[in-house]
Scaffold this active site. Structure first.
Site, PDB file in Angstrom:
ATOM      1  N   LYS A 130       4.630  -2.408   5.881  1.00  0.00           N
ATOM      2  CA  LYS A 130       5.080  -3.446   4.582  1.00  0.00           C
ATOM      3  C   LYS A 130       4.309  -4.928   5.058  1.00  0.00           C
ATOM      4  O   LYS A 130       4.231  -4.971   6.185  1.00  0.00           O
ATOM      5  CB  LYS A 130       6.683  -3.629   4.661  1.00  0.00           C
ATOM      6  CG  LYS A 130       7.022  -4.318   2.976  1.00  0.00           C
ATOM      7  CD  LYS A 130       6.968  -2.880   2.212  1.00  0.00           C
ATOM      8  CE  LYS A 130       7.275  -3.638   0.861  1.00  0.00           C
ATOM      9  NZ  LYS A 130       7.971  -2.566  -0.004  1.00  0.00           N
ATOM     10  N   ASP A 170       4.363  -5.478  -4.679  1.00  0.00           N
ATOM     11  CA  ASP A 170       5.834  -5.361  -4.456  1.00  0.00           C
ATOM     12  C   ASP A 170       6.167  -6.626  -5.114  1.00  0.00           C
ATOM     13  O   ASP A 170       5.385  -7.272  -5.983  1.00  0.00           O
ATOM     14  CB  ASP A 170       6.350  -5.704  -2.765  1.00  0.00           C
ATOM     15  CG  ASP A 170       7.736  -5.183  -2.709  1.00  0.00           C
ATOM     16  OD1 ASP A 170       8.103  -4.013  -2.572  1.00  0.00           O
ATOM     17  OD2 ASP A 170       8.621  -6.063  -2.756  1.00  0.00           O
TER      18      ASP A 170
HETATM   19  N1  GLU Z   1       6.431  -1.701  -2.888  1.00  0.00           N
HETATM   20  C1  GLU Z   1       6.838  -0.393  -3.416  1.00  0.00           C
HETATM   21  C2  GLU Z   1       7.809   0.320  -2.667  1.00  0.00           C
HETATM   22  O1  GLU Z   1       8.960  -0.625  -2.222  1.00  0.00           O
HETATM   23  C3  GLU Z   1       5.445   0.327  -3.384  1.00  0.00           C
HETATM   24  C4  GLU Z   1       4.719   0.850  -2.262  1.00  0.00           C
HETATM   25  C5  GLU Z   1       3.401   1.504  -2.603  1.00  0.00           C
HETATM   26  O2  GLU Z   1       3.255   1.808  -3.543  1.00  0.00           O
HETATM   27  O3  GLU Z   1       2.670   1.560  -1.397  1.00  0.00           O
HETATM   28  O4  GLU Z   1       7.973   1.390  -2.417  1.00  0.00           O
END
Ligand code: GLU
Length: 449
Positions: A130, A170
């Protein structure tokens, strides 16, 4: 002699709390998973012997960097950027990037930790990471956002790659930002590496349904969970919080299935529209005009904008928290229960505080935790990665039906694990245990690394 599961959990939990005592959201996420693991450790002493938990709470790599940029008046600003590469035992690091003033290392770590288990549940061969920055895109021009993204990617580009780490969006990072980030990556790398980012525009490597996937996926999950308990979405009302892509597309799918989403919210207040949220108008206001929700109320006679207050004060059958972490407090939970809520479905990551969760649990309200219910976004990102690798492109219907099948599977795996560990219908227990076993087995097979 091997520690008992109780002693082991205690020891590793204490270690996490000692080491990361200034990261409350991270510790909250760790505690929530640990609270489910006792029966698993009883069954698998090898997880204790191999110190899987101790390895898992320490990210494989944490990158923190300066992000300098010019605003439109030529003033220099400096933000702090992060990418935390948490776990790569199931595949390349995978997870979004968040641009929001609240971003700090503890927030990125909680999100990265959640991502480990969520990504495992998708069964799509993706590890977890992340990232983000404490940048506030609100009120910034396109040119400012572009310069910020270019600066952010200039450093991030050294650490990512289609087989290494694949960021996506996100909060605060949507298709506009992914476009600017991809453009800068392409320029620095001098290659068109489609699979290095997901959430791209559908005209240049992006997957159909990625924008809708988290919201649609949460509703598909809810449909399965409700059916199992003898309910349906048709004819019911839903409270949705947030007004980003998770909220918009959760509301849209609820209406497709004959339910009525009657609320959405932003950081200043919320809309109640008893006739059902007008999705086209909501998209026009939020996606096209990037305006505030007051604009929605100004154009829709049946809608009311409530400044301040909480969307959870409204009565409805289902709650879909789709805004941000810890948005349902203990008091909000009491109100929801008093108003007869049937199910809570987490579209956001960790939107329910532990105190609120305890109340829902006690009241036996159906509860779908984010790491299962919102896995459709990252699952569709994985589908985007496979289309990129194969240089192929699926249409909307095929993409949506793949998403639907994945969410059914996430639901079933989660439910089965809840049964196996003695609490059928406890989706928190089910999601934590089912995913943990997959990750732990891979870690053990791959040795101490
Ligand atoms: N931010 C999204 C999540 O919390 C998607 C992450 C992604 O597609 O890599 O899962």
């Amino acid at each position: 002699m091997l520690q008992s599961p109780e002693e082991h959990l205690d020891e590793v939990r204490t270690l996490a709390h000692k080491r990361d005592r200034h990261q409350p959201e991270y510790l909250q996420a760790v505690d929530e998973v640990f609270d489910s693991l006792l029966p698993v450790l009883h069954e698998h002493p090898e997880y204790i012997e191999n110190r899987v938990l101790e390895r898992l709470i320490e990210p494989e790599r944490q990158i923190m960097f300066r992000v300098p940029w010019f605003d439109d008046n030529n003033r220099v600003h400096v933000n702090r950027g992060y990418r935390i590469q948490f776990s790569s035992s199931l595949g390349p690091y995978k997870g979004g990037i968040r641009f929001h003033p609240s971003v700090n290392v503890g927030i990125v770590k909680f999100l990265g930790f959640e991502q480990i288990f969520k990504n495992a549940l998708t069964m799509q061969g993706i590890g977890a990471g992340k990232g983000g920055a404490d940048f506030d895109p609100r009120g910034r021009s396109n040119a400012e956002v572009m310069r910020f993204c270019q600066s952010f990617m200039t450093e991030l580009s050294r650490h990512i790659g289609e087989q290494t780490d694949v960021p996506a969006g996100d909060i605060g990072v949507g298709s506009r930002e992914i476009g600017y980030l991809f453009g800068q990556y392409r320029r620095l790398a001098n290659r068109y590496e489609s699979g290095v980012l997901t959430g791209k525009g559908t005209g240049w490597g992006g997957a159909e349904v990625r924008t809708q996937a988290t919201g649609y996926g949460a509703v598909f999950f809810a449909e399965e969970m409700l059916a199992k308990a003898g309910y349906g979405i048709h004819g019911r009302t839903a409270l949705v919080s947030g007004s980003g892509n998770v909220a918009i597309y959760a509301a849209e799918k609820i209406q497709h299935l004959g339910g009525k989403a009657i609320t959405v919210s932003d950081s200043n207040g919320y809309i109640v529209d008893e006739s059902g949220i007008d999705i086209d108008l909501l998209k026009q206001v939020k996606e096209v005009e990037r305006a505030r929700l007051t604009e929605y109320a100004a154009r829709k006679p049946s809608a009311r904008y409530v400044e301040g207050g909480s969307v959870w004060d409204v009565a409805g059958d289902f709650a879909f928290p789709c805004a941000t972490q810890n948005e349902i407090s203990e008091e909000n939970a009491r109100t929801l229960l008093k108003n007869g809520v049937i199910a809570v479905v987490e579209g956001a990551n960790m939107p329910t505080t532990p105190e609120a969760f305890d109340l829902f649990h006690e009241a036996k309200v159906l509860f779908a935790p984010g790491k299962a219910a919102n896995a459709g976004g990252v699952a569709t990102s994985a589908l985007e990665m496979s289309q990129n690798a194969a240089r192929s492109r699926w249409d909307f219907d095929k993409s949506e039906s793949r998403l639907h099948a994945i969410m059914r599977n996430v639901h079933d795996k989660t439910y089965e694990a809840s049964e196996r560990y003695g609490q059928p219908g406890d989706y928190v227990l089910g999601a934590n245990t089912a995913s943990f076993v997959m990750v732990a087995d891979a870690m053990i097979a791959q040795g101490v690394c």
